[in-house]
Design a protein around this motif. Sequence first.
Motif, PDB file in Angstrom:
ATOM      1  N   GLU A 122       0.820  -1.209   0.000  1.00  0.00           N
ATOM      2  CA  GLU A 122       0.000   0.000   0.000  1.00  0.00           C
ATOM      3  C   GLU A 122       0.855   1.261   0.000  1.00  0.00           C
ATOM      4  O   GLU A 122       0.375   2.335  -0.342  1.00  0.00           O
ATOM      5  CB  GLU A 122      -0.915   0.028   1.231  1.00  0.00           C
ATOM      6  N   TYR A 213     -10.287  -5.165  -6.962  1.00  0.00           N
ATOM      7  CA  TYR A 213     -10.503  -4.339  -5.769  1.00  0.00           C
ATOM      8  C   TYR A 213     -11.575  -3.291  -6.044  1.00  0.00           C
ATOM      9  O   TYR A 213     -12.425  -3.013  -5.212  1.00  0.00           O
ATOM     10  CB  TYR A 213      -9.212  -3.647  -5.358  1.00  0.00           C
TER      11      TYR A 213
ATOM     12  N   THR B   5      -4.469  -0.815  -5.660  1.00  0.00           N
ATOM     13  CA  THR B   5      -4.271  -1.831  -4.629  1.00  0.00           C
ATOM     14  C   THR B   5      -5.480  -1.826  -3.706  1.00  0.00           C
ATOM     15  O   THR B   5      -6.531  -1.310  -4.060  1.00  0.00           O
ATOM     16  CB  THR B   5      -2.986  -1.572  -3.842  1.00  0.00           C
ATOM     17  N   LEU B   6      -5.278  -2.397  -2.523  1.00  0.00           N
ATOM     18  CA  LEU B   6      -6.372  -2.539  -1.552  1.00  0.00           C
ATOM     19  C   LEU B   6      -7.098  -1.220  -1.300  1.00  0.00           C
ATOM     20  O   LEU B   6      -8.319  -1.152  -1.262  1.00  0.00           O
ATOM     21  CB  LEU B   6      -5.765  -3.009  -0.234  1.00  0.00           C
ATOM     22  N   VAL B   7      -6.313  -0.187  -1.081  1.00  0.00           N
ATOM     23  CA  VAL B   7      -6.891   1.113  -0.762  1.00  0.00           C
ATOM     24  C   VAL B   7      -6.943   1.929  -2.054  1.00  0.00           C
ATOM     25  O   VAL B   7      -5.964   1.997  -2.786  1.00  0.00           O
ATOM     26  CB  VAL B   7      -6.028   1.826   0.290  1.00  0.00           C
ATOM     27  N   SER B   8      -8.082   2.542  -2.316  1.00  0.00           N
ATOM     28  CA  SER B   8      -8.213   3.258  -3.580  1.00  0.00           C
ATOM     29  C   SER B   8      -7.495   4.601  -3.509  1.00  0.00           C
ATOM     30  O   SER B   8      -7.380   5.192  -2.441  1.00  0.00           O
ATOM     31  CB  SER B   8      -9.683   3.479  -3.909  1.00  0.00           C
ATOM     32  N   THR B  11      -9.503   7.350  -1.793  1.00  0.00           N
ATOM     33  CA  THR B  11      -9.483   7.356  -0.330  1.00  0.00           C
ATOM     34  C   THR B  11      -8.211   8.016   0.178  1.00  0.00           C
ATOM     35  O   THR B  11      -8.216   8.761   1.144  1.00  0.00           O
ATOM     36  CB  THR B  11      -9.561   5.915   0.208  1.00  0.00           C
ATOM     37  N   LEU B  12      -7.113   7.688  -0.500  1.00  0.00           N
ATOM     38  CA  LEU B  12      -5.820   8.224  -0.066  1.00  0.00           C
ATOM     39  C   LEU B  12      -5.759   9.735  -0.251  1.00  0.00           C
ATOM     40  O   LEU B  12      -5.054  10.431   0.469  1.00  0.00           O
ATOM     41  CB  LEU B  12      -4.689   7.572  -0.850  1.00  0.00           C
ATOM     42  N   TYR B  21      -2.219   7.566   5.827  1.00  0.00           N
ATOM     43  CA  TYR B  21      -1.134   7.021   5.021  1.00  0.00           C
ATOM     44  C   TYR B  21       0.215   7.395   5.613  1.00  0.00           C
ATOM     45  O   TYR B  21       1.086   6.547   5.789  1.00  0.00           O
ATOM     46  CB  TYR B  21      -1.223   7.543   3.583  1.00  0.00           C
TER      47      TYR B  21
END
Lengths: 319, 286
Positions: A122, A213, B5-8, B11-12, B21
Amino acid sequence: MTRTAHRRPVETIPVRPVKAPPPAGDRRRRRLTDQLRAHAFLLGGLLCFAVFSWYPALRAIVIAFQKYTPGSSPEWVGTDNFSRVWHDPEFTAAWRNTLTFTALALLIGFAIPFVLALLLNELRHAKAFFRVVVYLPVMIPPVVSALLWKWFYDPGTGLANEALRFLHLPTSNWSNGADTALISLVIVATWANMGGTVLIYLAALQSIPGELYEAAELDGASLLQRIRHVTVPQTRFVILMLMLLQIIATMQVFTEPFVITGGGPENATVTVLYLIYKYAFLYNDFGGACALSVMLLVLLGAFSAGYLRLTRSGEEDAA
Amino acid sequence: MSTRTLVSPATLARPRGRALYWTAFTGVVLLFTLAFLFPVYWMVTGAVKSPDEVARTPPTLLPERWHPDGYRDAWDLMQLPQHLWNTVVQAAGAWAFQLVLCTAAAYALSRLNPVFGKVILGGILATLMVPAQALVVPKYLTVADLGLLNDPLAIWLPAVANAFNLYLLKRFFDQIPRDVLEAAEIDGAGKLRVLWSIVLPMSRPVLGVVSIFALVAVWQDFLWPLMVFSDTDKQPISVALVQLSQNIQLTVLIAAMVIASIPMVALFLVFQRHIIAGISAGSTKG
């Protein structure tokens, strides 16, 4: 897997130079010299495999049924070695320790790298730094990391207890305590070997298509649900592969117990491989050592077979 | 790569996401530094502390006084040059033998169609099922019968019987287009010439990987050299360290540990890109 396998286009009709076929006798001689040359290329490697791999494997099985001390002629004793080894109190301790070590290593050394890889995947900065740092301990010789941690574990002046004191926690005997020794060794092994696992996970995570995802998020899946329903299934193959590899590796643990604890305290860290070493080099009982080796071999062979089948089917999927 | 990835990314981009983050980022940096760099730092500086400073509680983060003698003593007292040289000889020989014999065998299996080639390859791959350490005792007896104890050949020759590297080479050779090799043969090149001038230059990446694997394996091994080198003067650095660790001053031992680590760590730092790429690639393909 998701990486497009490099494939050559379907072969077109090969264009070969048309030559007049040589007479039959010539052809046979050609084929013979071709074969001789092919086997000449093979010879050195093959001899090494024969002498240092195939022969010792067979020999282990033979010696397991013999009374064998170097210098005197071997004597057949049937299953004596197995029963003698079996009734050795250290035998139970060694297997119990080895299995516990493997279980703990799976628990600790498996969950932590996965979580770390998830986290690293991440992060958008300093990726190269993380990859180098996590792999650094792998490049330190295992003997050095074992000695290093032996020093950290020193109950009086070691860094491990110093850290606990700093956090106002009760100190521990670490590798010197009968009930903490094994877990202390697991920590060392995990620290030293985690880098490879993290990198492999990281590569697997990077190959998950982002659309999965996105779709999951549109369906309202929370972060944990995305991990559970996208990340884990997508990396299942790598997880299983690494798990088998780790079982195979940790069942053969030797350096850490030998260097850090010497098998003690009270046999708390004698492992199967350590016991094999003791039978051979302390008791000069090579029959017993080979009986133990055969047992380890049979057990680990099953895991290896599973691993090989898995990688082969993975390859076919990828092709 | 800026794949999802997992987090869009959305969102970041939000303030809360950005704060989270950077918290996570700082946390991971601290964790990695503490867990992986700090022990190494502790080792390198521990060696220059004075013997009583190293045993002091609470410990000092920076050496109070600089004592580089730790390193000099280790070098002289523990005969490190001798053991390092032994290790270099063992690793270099294992590398050379493996490269020559495994490459030749892999080339034969891949390109020369030897009779029983399939059976031989099967036999080689079958050894992958046999965990190496479980066989050390019969292997030791075989080496002893051949009179190779305390001889570097005891490291070099068994290193050749490495099914993993051989298979890696064979698979790579399989991928080389047939036309290229045939063209060379039509031009009159023999099999050895084809291997030397066509196949090997094309195989540079895989040869690099095999070389690193071979070197690292010998440098890091402990149990096997412990068994075959009873003669102290022949022992590689890993075995010597353990044998000498019993009755030597702690700071000197730590200095010796640092010296023993330098070659492999240096190799890693120089080739890290390739090593890391090799590990990562090996996995996704399975």
